[in-house]
Write a protein that holds these residues in place. Structure first.
Motif, PDB file in Angstrom:
ATOM      1  N   ILE A  73       0.850  -1.192   0.000  1.00 29.19           N
ATOM      2  CA  ILE A  73       0.000   0.000   0.000  1.00 29.19           C
ATOM      3  C   ILE A  73       0.887   1.243   0.000  1.00 29.19           C
ATOM      4  CG2 ILE A  73      -1.869  -1.161   1.230  1.00 29.19           C
ATOM      5  CD1 ILE A  73      -0.899   0.513   3.730  1.00 29.19           C
ATOM      6  N   PHE A  74       0.276   2.396  -0.235  1.00 29.99           N
ATOM      7  CA  PHE A  74       1.000   3.665  -0.149  1.00 29.99           C
ATOM      8  C   PHE A  74       0.928   4.124   1.299  1.00 29.99           C
ATOM      9  CE2 PHE A  74      -0.648   3.374  -4.490  1.00 29.99           C
ATOM     10  CZ  PHE A  74       0.545   3.493  -5.212  1.00 29.99           C
ATOM     11  N   SER A  75       1.992   3.883   2.045  1.00 31.81           N
ATOM     12  CA  SER A  75       1.954   4.045   3.506  1.00 31.81           C
ATOM     13  C   SER A  75       1.773   5.490   3.951  1.00 31.81           C
ATOM     14  CB  SER A  75       3.219   3.463   4.139  1.00 31.81           C
ATOM     15  OG  SER A  75       4.375   4.118   3.646  1.00 31.81           O
ATOM     16  N   THR A  76       2.195   6.453   3.124  1.00 31.07           N
ATOM     17  CA  THR A  76       2.086   7.857   3.522  1.00 31.07           C
ATOM     18  C   THR A  76       0.764   8.481   3.071  1.00 31.07           C
ATOM     19  OG1 THR A  76       3.223   8.612   1.523  1.00 31.07           O
ATOM     20  CG2 THR A  76       4.585   8.160   3.468  1.00 31.07           C
ATOM     21  N   LEU A  77      -0.018   7.737   2.316  1.00 26.80           N
ATOM     22  CA  LEU A  77      -1.324   8.225   1.881  1.00 26.80           C
ATOM     23  C   LEU A  77      -2.413   7.715   2.807  1.00 26.80           C
ATOM     24  CD1 LEU A  77      -1.174   7.764  -2.013  1.00 26.80           C
ATOM     25  CD2 LEU A  77      -0.456   9.734  -0.635  1.00 26.80           C
ATOM     26  N   LEU A 124     -10.889   6.136   7.199  1.00 30.24           N
ATOM     27  CA  LEU A 124     -10.790   6.782   5.898  1.00 30.24           C
ATOM     28  C   LEU A 124      -9.684   7.839   5.811  1.00 30.24           C
ATOM     29  CD1 LEU A 124     -12.325   6.308   3.300  1.00 30.24           C
ATOM     30  CD2 LEU A 124     -13.831   8.209   3.871  1.00 30.24           C
ATOM     31  N   GLU A 125      -9.492   8.609   6.868  1.00 29.24           N
ATOM     32  CA  GLU A 125      -8.491   9.680   6.842  1.00 29.24           C
ATOM     33  C   GLU A 125      -7.189   9.276   7.534  1.00 29.24           C
ATOM     34  OE1 GLU A 125      -8.966  12.223   4.969  1.00 29.24           O
ATOM     35  OE2 GLU A 125     -11.001  11.568   4.515  1.00 29.24           O
ATOM     36  N   GLN A 126      -7.075   8.012   7.893  1.00 28.06           N
ATOM     37  CA  GLN A 126      -5.858   7.527   8.563  1.00 28.06           C
ATOM     38  C   GLN A 126      -4.802   7.141   7.529  1.00 28.06           C
ATOM     39  OE1 GLN A 126      -6.616   4.638  11.626  1.00 28.06           O
ATOM     40  NE2 GLN A 126      -4.510   3.880  11.649  1.00 28.06           N
ATOM     41  N   LYS A 127      -3.539   7.438   7.831  1.00 27.85           N
ATOM     42  CA  LYS A 127      -2.442   7.059   6.942  1.00 27.85           C
ATOM     43  C   LYS A 127      -2.329   5.533   6.903  1.00 27.85           C
ATOM     44  CE  LYS A 127      -0.893  11.210   5.873  1.00 27.85           C
ATOM     45  NZ  LYS A 127       0.339  11.748   6.471  1.00 27.85           N
ATOM     46  N   GLY A 128      -2.170   4.987   5.718  1.00 27.15           N
ATOM     47  CA  GLY A 128      -2.120   3.546   5.546  1.00 27.15           C
ATOM     48  C   GLY A 128      -1.036   2.868   6.363  1.00 27.15           C
ATOM     49  N   GLY A 129       0.112   3.542   6.478  1.00 26.24           N
ATOM     50  CA  GLY A 129       1.243   2.940   7.184  1.00 26.24           C
ATOM     51  C   GLY A 129       1.054   2.822   8.679  1.00 26.24           C
ATOM     52  N   GLN A 137      -3.878  -5.258   4.742  1.00 28.62           N
ATOM     53  CA  GLN A 137      -4.239  -6.267   3.740  1.00 28.62           C
ATOM     54  C   GLN A 137      -5.632  -5.991   3.188  1.00 28.62           C
ATOM     55  OE1 GLN A 137      -2.199  -9.116   2.525  1.00 28.62           O
ATOM     56  NE2 GLN A 137      -3.742  -8.518   1.040  1.00 28.62           N
ATOM     57  N   MET A 138      -6.546  -5.610   4.061  1.00 28.10           N
ATOM     58  CA  MET A 138      -7.893  -5.251   3.611  1.00 28.10           C
ATOM     59  C   MET A 138      -7.840  -4.051   2.673  1.00 28.10           C
ATOM     60  SD  MET A 138      -9.989  -5.731   7.188  1.00 28.10           S
ATOM     61  CE  MET A 138      -9.906  -7.275   8.105  1.00 28.10           C
ATOM     62  N   LEU A 139      -6.990  -3.099   2.993  1.00 30.94           N
ATOM     63  CA  LEU A 139      -6.852  -1.913   2.150  1.00 30.94           C
ATOM     64  C   LEU A 139      -6.272  -2.290   0.782  1.00 30.94           C
ATOM     65  CD1 LEU A 139      -6.968   1.103   1.653  1.00 30.94           C
ATOM     66  CD2 LEU A 139      -4.792   1.342   2.887  1.00 30.94           C
ATOM     67  N   ALA A 140      -5.295  -3.174   0.774  1.00 32.84           N
ATOM     68  CA  ALA A 140      -4.687  -3.602  -0.492  1.00 32.84           C
ATOM     69  C   ALA A 140      -5.715  -4.292  -1.384  1.00 32.84           C
ATOM     70  CB  ALA A 140      -3.507  -4.530  -0.219  1.00 32.84           C
ATOM     71  N   ILE A 141      -6.542  -5.141  -0.788  1.00 28.07           N
ATOM     72  CA  ILE A 141      -7.592  -5.816  -1.559  1.00 28.07           C
ATOM     73  C   ILE A 141      -8.645  -4.808  -1.994  1.00 28.07           C
ATOM     74  CG2 ILE A 141      -9.408  -7.570  -1.503  1.00 28.07           C
ATOM     75  CD1 ILE A 141      -7.682  -9.131   0.504  1.00 28.07           C
ATOM     76  N   GLY A 142      -9.004  -3.902  -1.067  1.00 30.43           N
ATOM     77  CA  GLY A 142      -9.987  -2.876  -1.399  1.00 30.43           C
ATOM     78  C   GLY A 142      -9.532  -1.996  -2.548  1.00 30.43           C
ATOM     79  N   ARG A 143      -8.263  -1.627  -2.551  1.00 31.72           N
ATOM     80  CA  ARG A 143      -7.714  -0.817  -3.649  1.00 31.72           C
ATOM     81  C   ARG A 143      -7.864  -1.554  -4.983  1.00 31.72           C
ATOM     82  NH1 ARG A 143      -1.528   0.400  -2.985  1.00 31.72           N
ATOM     83  NH2 ARG A 143      -1.491  -1.847  -3.391  1.00 31.72           N
ATOM     84  N   ALA A 144      -7.596  -2.864  -4.966  1.00 34.97           N
ATOM     85  CA  ALA A 144      -7.747  -3.663  -6.187  1.00 34.97           C
ATOM     86  C   ALA A 144      -9.210  -3.724  -6.629  1.00 34.97           C
ATOM     87  CB  ALA A 144      -7.202  -5.068  -5.966  1.00 34.97           C
ATOM     88  N   LEU A 145     -10.123  -3.810  -5.660  1.00 35.98           N
ATOM     89  CA  LEU A 145     -11.546  -3.891  -5.989  1.00 35.98           C
ATOM     90  C   LEU A 145     -12.060  -2.598  -6.616  1.00 35.98           C
ATOM     91  CD1 LEU A 145     -13.003  -5.769  -2.885  1.00 35.98           C
ATOM     92  CD2 LEU A 145     -12.452  -6.705  -5.140  1.00 35.98           C
ATOM     93  N   MET A 146     -11.380  -1.487  -6.361  1.00 35.37           N
ATOM     94  CA  MET A 146     -11.778  -0.214  -6.966  1.00 35.37           C
ATOM     95  C   MET A 146     -11.630  -0.257  -8.490  1.00 35.37           C
ATOM     96  SD  MET A 146     -12.922   1.900  -4.656  1.00 35.37           S
ATOM     97  CE  MET A 146     -12.810   3.506  -5.463  1.00 35.37           C
TER      98      MET A 146
END
Length: 235
Positions: free
Chosen positions: A89-93, A130-135, A143-152
């Motif tokens: 994921i983009f940890s700083t985003l 939603l507004e929390q940094k990924g890292g 992992q949920m975020l990584a899958i969610g990003r792919a689902l977009m």
């Protein structure tokens, strides 16, 4: 009819041959898993399919079209999403910004919002973060975020590389439940997993990779009962 056909591909890292004539197929609507030990060639197979690793010889057909060695953004636009090992994921985003990166090709704001709500339906925690940094999130949330990003991307084929790696057992169960639900909702899945039991338990079919070659294949239920597989990967 296969949505993905990988025919006799060979991939090298420098002078080292990582894949030695790998052939696999994935039918639309299936969960297919690749299992094997570390260094067997599982991740390289996914990278070769998505375009992250250059294939020397062979053929890769996605929805009947040759995609071998196409740039990753082109395979994404065709409907193929790859969640790499280690999540990436983009940890700083923020969570929202990560999800928007998954919708890089979508210009319709309403469609983006609709897809984001679908992601939140699978991963309610992401809406709270939603507004929390990924890292700053836990491994399971990342992992949920990584899958969610792919689902977009609204993929037809979702390739997951070691989605349970480093996660607590209770989170692993949640991730595999979500994978089954995604498949029931119509997404075809190609899954690479060290947790062979969990993977074979949900897979329609599986392939065993050893030293860059497919050495065994069959229904998930058959492989899970295979003595050789049980001794090597399920003990």
């Amino acid at each position: 009819m296969p949505i993905l056909e990988v025919n006799n591909i060979e991939t090298y890292y420098g002078g080292i041959q990582a894949l030695k004539g790998i052939s696999v197929y994935v039918n639309k609507g299936e969960i297919v898993t690749l299992i094997g030990s570390n260094g067997a060639g599982k991740s390289t197979t996914l990278k070769s399919i998505s375009g992250l690793a250059k294939v020397k010889t062979g053929s890769i057909l996605f929805k009947g079209k040759e995609t071998m060695n196409k740039p990753v953004h082109e395979t994404c636009l065709l409907g193929m999403a790859h969640v790499p090992e280690g999540r990436k994921i983009f940890s700083t985003l923020t969570v929202k910004e990560n999800l928007l990166m998954g919708a890089f090709s979508v210009n319709n704001k309403q469609l983006i919002e609709e897809r984001m709500e679908i992601v939140f339906g699978h991963f309610p925690i992401l809406k709270k973060r939603l507004e929390q940094k990924g890292g700053t999130m836990s491994g399971g949330e990342q992992q949920m975020l990584a899958i969610g990003r792919a689902l977009m991307m609204e993929p037809e084929l979702l390739m997951l590389d070691e989605p349970s790696m480093g996660l607590a057992p209770i989170i692993v169960e949640q991730i595999f439940d979500i994978i089954k639900k995604l498949n029931q909702n119509g997404i075809t899945i190609l899954l690479v997993e060290q947790n062979a039991y969990q993977a074979l338990n949900i897979a329609h079919r599986g392939y065993v990779i050893r030293n860059g070659e497919i050495v065994l294949s069959g229904k998930g239920s058959e492989l899970i009962e295979n003595i050789e597989i049980r001794d090597a990967y399920l003990a």
